[in-house]
Design an enzyme around this catalytic site. Sequence first.
Site, mmCIF file in Angstrom:
data_model
loop_
_atom_site.group_PDB
_atom_site.id
_atom_site.type_symbol
_atom_site.label_atom_id
_atom_site.label_comp_id
_atom_site.label_asym_id
_atom_site.label_seq_id
_atom_site.Cartn_x
_atom_site.Cartn_y
_atom_site.Cartn_z
ATOM 1 N N ASP A 325 0.874 -1.170 0.000
ATOM 2 C CA ASP A 325 0.000 0.000 0.000
ATOM 3 C C ASP A 325 0.914 1.224 0.000
ATOM 4 O O ASP A 325 2.077 1.136 0.392
ATOM 5 C CB ASP A 325 -0.878 -0.029 1.256
ATOM 6 C CG ASP A 325 -1.624 1.273 1.460
ATOM 7 O OD1 ASP A 325 -2.268 1.721 0.512
ATOM 8 O OD2 ASP A 325 -1.530 1.831 2.572
ATOM 9 N N ASP A 518 -1.654 -0.917 5.945
ATOM 10 C CA ASP A 518 -1.938 -0.425 7.296
ATOM 11 C C ASP A 518 -3.385 0.004 7.510
ATOM 12 O O ASP A 518 -3.789 0.290 8.636
ATOM 13 C CB ASP A 518 -1.022 0.766 7.629
ATOM 14 C CG ASP A 518 -1.406 2.025 6.854
ATOM 15 O OD1 ASP A 518 -1.830 1.886 5.682
ATOM 16 O OD2 ASP A 518 -1.288 3.122 7.408
ATOM 17 N N ASP A 522 -6.946 -2.014 3.278
ATOM 18 C CA ASP A 522 -5.938 -3.029 2.949
ATOM 19 C C ASP A 522 -6.296 -4.408 3.506
ATOM 20 O O ASP A 522 -5.703 -5.412 3.096
ATOM 21 C CB ASP A 522 -4.559 -2.626 3.508
ATOM 22 C CG ASP A 522 -4.051 -1.331 2.917
ATOM 23 O OD1 ASP A 522 -4.213 -1.137 1.697
ATOM 24 O OD2 ASP A 522 -3.511 -0.508 3.670
#
Length: 647
Positions: A325, A518, A522
């Site tokens: 990410d 995080d 995600d």
Amino acid sequence: MKKLKMTTKLYFFGVILYLLGLVLMFSGFNSAIVTSLFLIATVSSGYHVIFEGFEKTILESKRTGRFMPNIHLLMSIGAVGAILIGSYEEAALLVLIFAGAHFLEEFAEGKSRREIKALLEMTPVKAKRIDDDGKASEISVNDVKIGDRIQVQNGDQVPIDGQIISGQPAINESAINGESIPREKGPGDNVFAGTVNGNATFMMTATKSNDETVLAKILKLVEQSQSHLSKTATRIKLLEPKYVTAVLILFPLVLAAGYWGFNWGLSVSLYRSIVFLISASPCAFAAAAVPATLSALSQLAKKGVLFKGGSYLSNLAELETVAFDKTGTLTKGEPEVTDFYLVDSKDKDKLTNIIFAIESQINHPLASAIASHFVPTERLQVDVSNEIGKGVQAVYGSKVYAIKKPSLFSEVSSLIDKKMRQFAGEGKTVVYLAENDKVIGLIALMDTPNEKSKQTIQFLKDQRIHTMMITGDSKQTGEAIGQFLGIDEVITNVLPEQKVDVIKQQKGQGKVTGMVGDGVNDAPALVTADIGTAMGDGTDVAVDVADVVLMKNDLSKFVTSYEVSKRLKKVVWQNIIFALVVVMVLVGLNFFGLMTIGLGVFMHEGSTLLVILNGLRLLKGNKDSNESVKKQTEPTLGQKMNPVIKG
């Protein structure tokens, strides 16, 4: 505990009887007395070995519905066989060495468990609550409620997760993030249970209950990791009863081959068959993976990397693709000023003071980033008006100053327009600075890569691991970050469910795929990936569903984990090969009559201890990844592309 002490006392009692028997035997005493001493020594020192051998075999066989023998059973049969052929001394020696090695193995395996168990001792049990009337009372941390005011004195543990109200302490947070240098904190900063207040009494407000603290989650993850073995360890555990069964089947065949095929005679054939039983026992093979895996998990836990099972650590060494990410994982998660351009820089100090005076009064992420970047030479008082969705403006002197979106200005100089397009093309957010509606400068901001991202990506590429960035951000921003970091593939403008599709596509190509993120968005991808890694400062959902948690938001710890996983794989295979070679050598020497029961069990158990000690080397760990992933000395993304001030 009492049972263990009794077993230990009986073991050493057996050792004394065995040594006394040897002395009497070589002194020519009555053989019946010597025999009795050896038999009592065998039972005293090895009753628990024999008991475990038969009892566990019976219980496991009943539970599974098939014959499930264990290593202890092999040794028990070997001891009984030695007694039946009159080798009382060697029967006692077999049990003494095996039981003694068993104690040492348990101690060695327990060392890695004790390293992890030490975390439990960090758990605070008391808190000092301050009531509304100022009265202090000591209560159990289990009774602390969210919103309670807690006083933490210097040298005390922080009892609960919370936020500082007053005080300026230096907190040792090594229990949470592995960082030994205390962090200075003040009002508004978060503190965590289990950390240690170093130098100043402070007041805090509890923000979590005891079972929801960061430390509580760490302990939960640690306990999970001990109950989930690696694939190799699980396979070995499943293979053990089959291996032991094969040895038991071969035992009568070896006896028959010795008696009828090699003409050794009944006594020699039986003796060598017993030595074969001992030599072929898979003790070292069974210990090849578990102690090493626990040691690696313990070492990583101390560094602030928590695995929810040994299997995930083992799989990490097989990674072929890692998807990241962007926001909060590869980047810092908050914007910062990368460029400040003025058409005329002679009034830079004055404009800097005005910009700070305006933005310091606005509660907005971009305003906070701008205010924290500019250092005023003079504090100005201005009245600010905030136009939601447009920007801010204020009057200073006789002039109106505005910091607004570029789309709100119809006429700008070609130089300003060129700079704006350049920065926007680099994926940056641009705001204009205007004086009486005339644009005199601009400020560019960006969520820049964190310090360890570039080196982590380079390390993975050096390992020939394909790197990806999956982000919901724009193409310009995503590609700018990806190009700076050297990421192989950048996928932008994706929704959470599309992140899952990307992971499935990689797995569909047969690649072992990892995901690092995080946020809540995600979580689906973290679950789908072969190994999901969450940043410790991420959302609770991401941490809960991930297989690995980096307690300190430091990507270099991901590199550390990969290196430890590689070392673990290497150590386990060293152990397996060594264990099998030892078995083959001992069995081969036995057929040539070069082995005795005592020598066989000594070499066999010695090899087991060497295997365990080799695994325990992982407790020491390698150099921290701060060595492998060197501290960032290159310019940041903004600094590399442009100087901070141009004019």
